[in-house]
Write an enzyme that holds these catalytic residues in place. Structure first.
Site, mmCIF file in Angstrom:
data_model
loop_
_atom_site.group_PDB
_atom_site.id
_atom_site.type_symbol
_atom_site.label_atom_id
_atom_site.label_comp_id
_atom_site.label_asym_id
_atom_site.label_seq_id
_atom_site.Cartn_x
_atom_site.Cartn_y
_atom_site.Cartn_z
ATOM 1 N N SER A 31 0.832 -1.171 -0.107
ATOM 2 C CA SER A 31 0.036 -0.020 0.094
ATOM 3 C C SER A 31 0.931 1.214 0.007
ATOM 4 O O SER A 31 1.681 1.502 1.062
ATOM 5 C CB SER A 31 -0.932 0.018 1.371
ATOM 6 O OG SER A 31 -1.493 -0.927 1.344
ATOM 7 N N HIS A 62 -3.747 1.049 -5.209
ATOM 8 C CA HIS A 62 -3.027 -0.362 -5.802
ATOM 9 C C HIS A 62 -3.225 -0.194 -7.150
ATOM 10 O O HIS A 62 -4.405 -0.657 -7.615
ATOM 11 C CB HIS A 62 -3.661 -1.554 -5.190
ATOM 12 C CG HIS A 62 -3.350 -1.678 -3.669
ATOM 13 N ND1 HIS A 62 -2.503 -2.565 -3.132
ATOM 14 C CD2 HIS A 62 -4.042 -1.126 -2.744
ATOM 15 C CE1 HIS A 62 -2.427 -2.625 -2.028
ATOM 16 N NE2 HIS A 62 -3.244 -1.850 -1.522
ATOM 17 N N HIS A 84 -5.323 -9.255 -1.788
ATOM 18 C CA HIS A 84 -5.509 -9.448 -0.152
ATOM 19 C C HIS A 84 -6.826 -10.603 -0.215
ATOM 20 O O HIS A 84 -7.587 -10.600 -0.911
ATOM 21 C CB HIS A 84 -5.862 -8.190 0.216
ATOM 22 C CG HIS A 84 -4.994 -7.154 0.281
ATOM 23 N ND1 HIS A 84 -4.913 -6.164 -0.783
ATOM 24 C CD2 HIS A 84 -3.850 -6.663 1.089
ATOM 25 C CE1 HIS A 84 -3.889 -5.209 -0.654
ATOM 26 N NE2 HIS A 84 -3.103 -5.769 0.441
ATOM 27 N N TYR A 86 -8.800 -10.377 2.083
ATOM 28 C CA TYR A 86 -9.917 -9.558 2.554
ATOM 29 C C TYR A 86 -10.728 -9.036 1.566
ATOM 30 O O TYR A 86 -12.112 -8.704 1.624
ATOM 31 C CB TYR A 86 -9.620 -8.287 3.573
ATOM 32 C CG TYR A 86 -9.005 -7.426 3.104
ATOM 33 C CD1 TYR A 86 -9.210 -6.507 2.072
ATOM 34 C CD2 TYR A 86 -7.516 -7.067 3.305
ATOM 35 C CE1 TYR A 86 -8.511 -5.442 1.512
ATOM 36 C CE2 TYR A 86 -6.643 -6.184 2.955
ATOM 37 C CZ TYR A 86 -7.154 -5.377 2.013
ATOM 38 O OH TYR A 86 -6.130 -4.293 1.391
ATOM 39 N N GLU A 87 -10.194 -9.161 0.215
ATOM 40 C CA GLU A 87 -10.923 -8.742 -0.871
ATOM 41 C C GLU A 87 -12.014 -9.846 -1.455
ATOM 42 O O GLU A 87 -12.837 -9.692 -2.348
ATOM 43 C CB GLU A 87 -9.971 -8.464 -2.008
ATOM 44 C CG GLU A 87 -8.903 -7.172 -1.786
ATOM 45 C CD GLU A 87 -8.351 -6.791 -2.903
ATOM 46 O OE1 GLU A 87 -8.687 -6.120 -4.117
ATOM 47 O OE2 GLU A 87 -6.979 -7.343 -2.915
ATOM 48 N N ALA A 114 2.751 -1.940 4.187
ATOM 49 C CA ALA A 114 2.390 -1.126 5.123
ATOM 50 C C ALA A 114 1.792 -1.913 6.500
ATOM 51 O O ALA A 114 1.065 -3.030 6.372
ATOM 52 C CB ALA A 114 1.397 -0.086 4.886
ATOM 53 N N MET A 212 -2.229 -7.023 6.992
ATOM 54 C CA MET A 212 -3.254 -7.960 6.344
ATOM 55 C C MET A 212 -2.868 -8.592 4.865
ATOM 56 O O MET A 212 -3.480 -8.722 4.013
ATOM 57 C CB MET A 212 -4.490 -7.013 5.950
ATOM 58 C CG MET A 212 -5.000 -6.308 7.048
ATOM 59 S SD MET A 212 -6.439 -5.292 6.856
ATOM 60 C CE MET A 212 -6.670 -4.223 8.083
ATOM 61 N N SER A 213 -1.491 -8.731 4.960
ATOM 62 C CA SER A 213 -1.085 -9.362 3.582
ATOM 63 C C SER A 213 0.459 -10.157 3.821
ATOM 64 O O SER A 213 0.719 -10.642 5.056
ATOM 65 C CB SER A 213 -0.500 -8.368 2.746
ATOM 66 O OG SER A 213 0.477 -7.158 3.351
ATOM 67 N N ASN A 236 1.440 3.414 11.117
ATOM 68 C CA ASN A 236 0.773 3.746 12.220
ATOM 69 C C ASN A 236 0.899 2.745 13.483
ATOM 70 O O ASN A 236 1.555 1.803 13.126
ATOM 71 C CB ASN A 236 -0.887 3.798 11.829
ATOM 72 C CG ASN A 236 -1.143 2.308 11.623
ATOM 73 O OD1 ASN A 236 -0.992 1.876 10.600
ATOM 74 N ND2 ASN A 236 -1.744 1.394 12.520
ATOM 75 N N HIS A 248 -7.243 4.681 7.032
ATOM 76 C CA HIS A 248 -6.618 3.835 5.891
ATOM 77 C C HIS A 248 -5.853 5.271 5.134
ATOM 78 O O HIS A 248 -4.952 5.000 4.583
ATOM 79 C CB HIS A 248 -7.481 3.481 4.715
ATOM 80 C CG HIS A 248 -6.844 2.977 3.287
ATOM 81 N ND1 HIS A 248 -5.847 1.874 3.481
ATOM 82 C CD2 HIS A 248 -7.086 3.170 2.199
ATOM 83 C CE1 HIS A 248 -5.286 1.593 2.284
ATOM 84 N NE2 HIS A 248 -6.018 2.501 1.318
HETATM 85 N N1 HPA Z 1 -3.543 -2.958 11.301
HETATM 86 C C1 HPA Z 1 -3.365 -3.964 10.309
HETATM 87 N N2 HPA Z 1 -3.098 -3.716 9.150
HETATM 88 C C2 HPA Z 1 -2.657 -2.339 8.885
HETATM 89 C C3 HPA Z 1 -2.296 -1.670 9.872
HETATM 90 C C4 HPA Z 1 -2.800 -1.969 11.175
HETATM 91 O O1 HPA Z 1 -2.626 -1.201 12.223
HETATM 92 N N3 HPA Z 1 -1.654 -0.616 9.419
HETATM 93 C C5 HPA Z 1 -1.364 -0.886 8.057
HETATM 94 N N4 HPA Z 1 -1.984 -2.239 7.848
#
Ligand code: HPA
Length: 276
Positions: A31, A62, A84, A86-87, A114, A212-213, A236, A248
């Site tokens: 990302s 993306h 992903h 989750y998609e 990320a 998440m990847s 973050n 996001h």
């Molecule tokens: N949690 C899960 N996936 C993420 C995060 C997070 O805080 N930041 C970027 N991808």
């Protein structure tokens, strides 16, 4: 889950028709980190939608294309945008591009993402070298019949993130004066961010960052004998660590700020990774 050997072959054959480049290094750009693909020269760009059997990326930020060309004197294939779980894709689809890379002759994979920082010493904007991962996706891309052409039924994961590559990454970061954290990546399904209670749990379990990847892709790569280096951009601090909700937009903004450092580090690594 289907191994999709025939499909990966057909996709690789199509790519070889579109591009004369024969990459040894694959890059998966996470990302907000897809800009690195713009550094690839004499590039052949192939939209995912044109490649037989390739899924198509749906997430904002993306781009959804393969970029083949030269980076720091090495021939690379970069995924600008990934798939992903989750998609709604199965892990066979999420990892399909890694299988295609294998068929293209890739021996080295650099995965980036990320991630949310769990470690109390981390700050948003840090780069983290992935030392190891915890698969918390309750799924595995190797479920179902094994494809012996790619690898064994029960792959060893004790050095999933190549120790020599990690040493190289630390050396390059130091030479370029780029601070580099190191830690364990916890792979989750998403798409919700975590609760503060989950984050406290993952910290107790030995996690340093959540995302998440990456985990399915690394499993598919290791199965196929591809050596892996992983880098997280800590976009973050994870849920509950600061007194603010996660978004996001924040993830993308931090990735934007980190980009120049991230690009310098990855380029430095690419330059030498084939010699370690
Ligand atoms: N949690 C899960 N996936 C993420 C995060 C997070 O805080 N930041 C970027 N991808």
């Amino acid at each position: 889950m289907k191994p999709m050997v025939k499909e990966a072959n057909e996709a690789a054959a199509y790519i070889r028709k579109q591009s004369g480049h024969r990459p040894a290094i694959g890059l998966v750009l996470g990302s907000g980190l897809g800009v690195l693909a713009q550094e690839v020269t004499i590039a052949d760009v192939i939209p995912y939608g044109d490649i037989p059997h390739f899924p198509v990326s749906t997430v904002e930020g993306h781009a959804g294309q393969l970029v083949l060309g030269e980076l720091e004197g090495q021939t690379v294939v970069a995924m600008q945008g990934r798939f992903h779980y989750y998609e709604g894709y199965g892990l066979d689809q999420v990892t399909f591009p890694i299988r295609v890379m294998k068929e293209l002759g890739v021996e080295t994979l650099i995965v980036t993402n990320a991630a949310g920082g769990i470690q109390v010493d981390f700050s948003a904007g840090d780069l983290m070298l992935i030392r190891d991962h915890i698969n918390f996706m309750y799924d595995n891309p190797l479920m179902g019949p094994n494809a012996p052409k790619w690898g064994v039924r029960f792959p060893d994961m004790s050095e999933a993130y190549d120790p020599s590559y990690r040493q190289l990454a630390r050396r390059v970061a130091e030479a370029l004066d780029i601070p580099l954290q190191e830690g364990v990546y916890v792979g989750l399904t998403g798409p919700t961010y975590e609760t503060p209670a989950e984050i406290r749990m993952f910290r107790k379990l030995g996690g340093d960052a959540v995302g998440m990847s990456t985990v399915p892709e690394v499993i598919a790569a290791r199965h196929a004998g591809i050596r892996v280096l992983g880098l997280s951009c800590i976009s973050n601090l994870a849920a509950g660590m600061l007194d603010q909700p996660l978004s996001h937009d924040e993830v993308m903004e931090t990735a934007e700020q980190v980009k120049p450092r991230f690009i310098r580090l990855v380029k430095g690594i690419v330059k030498d990774i084939r010699s370690v």
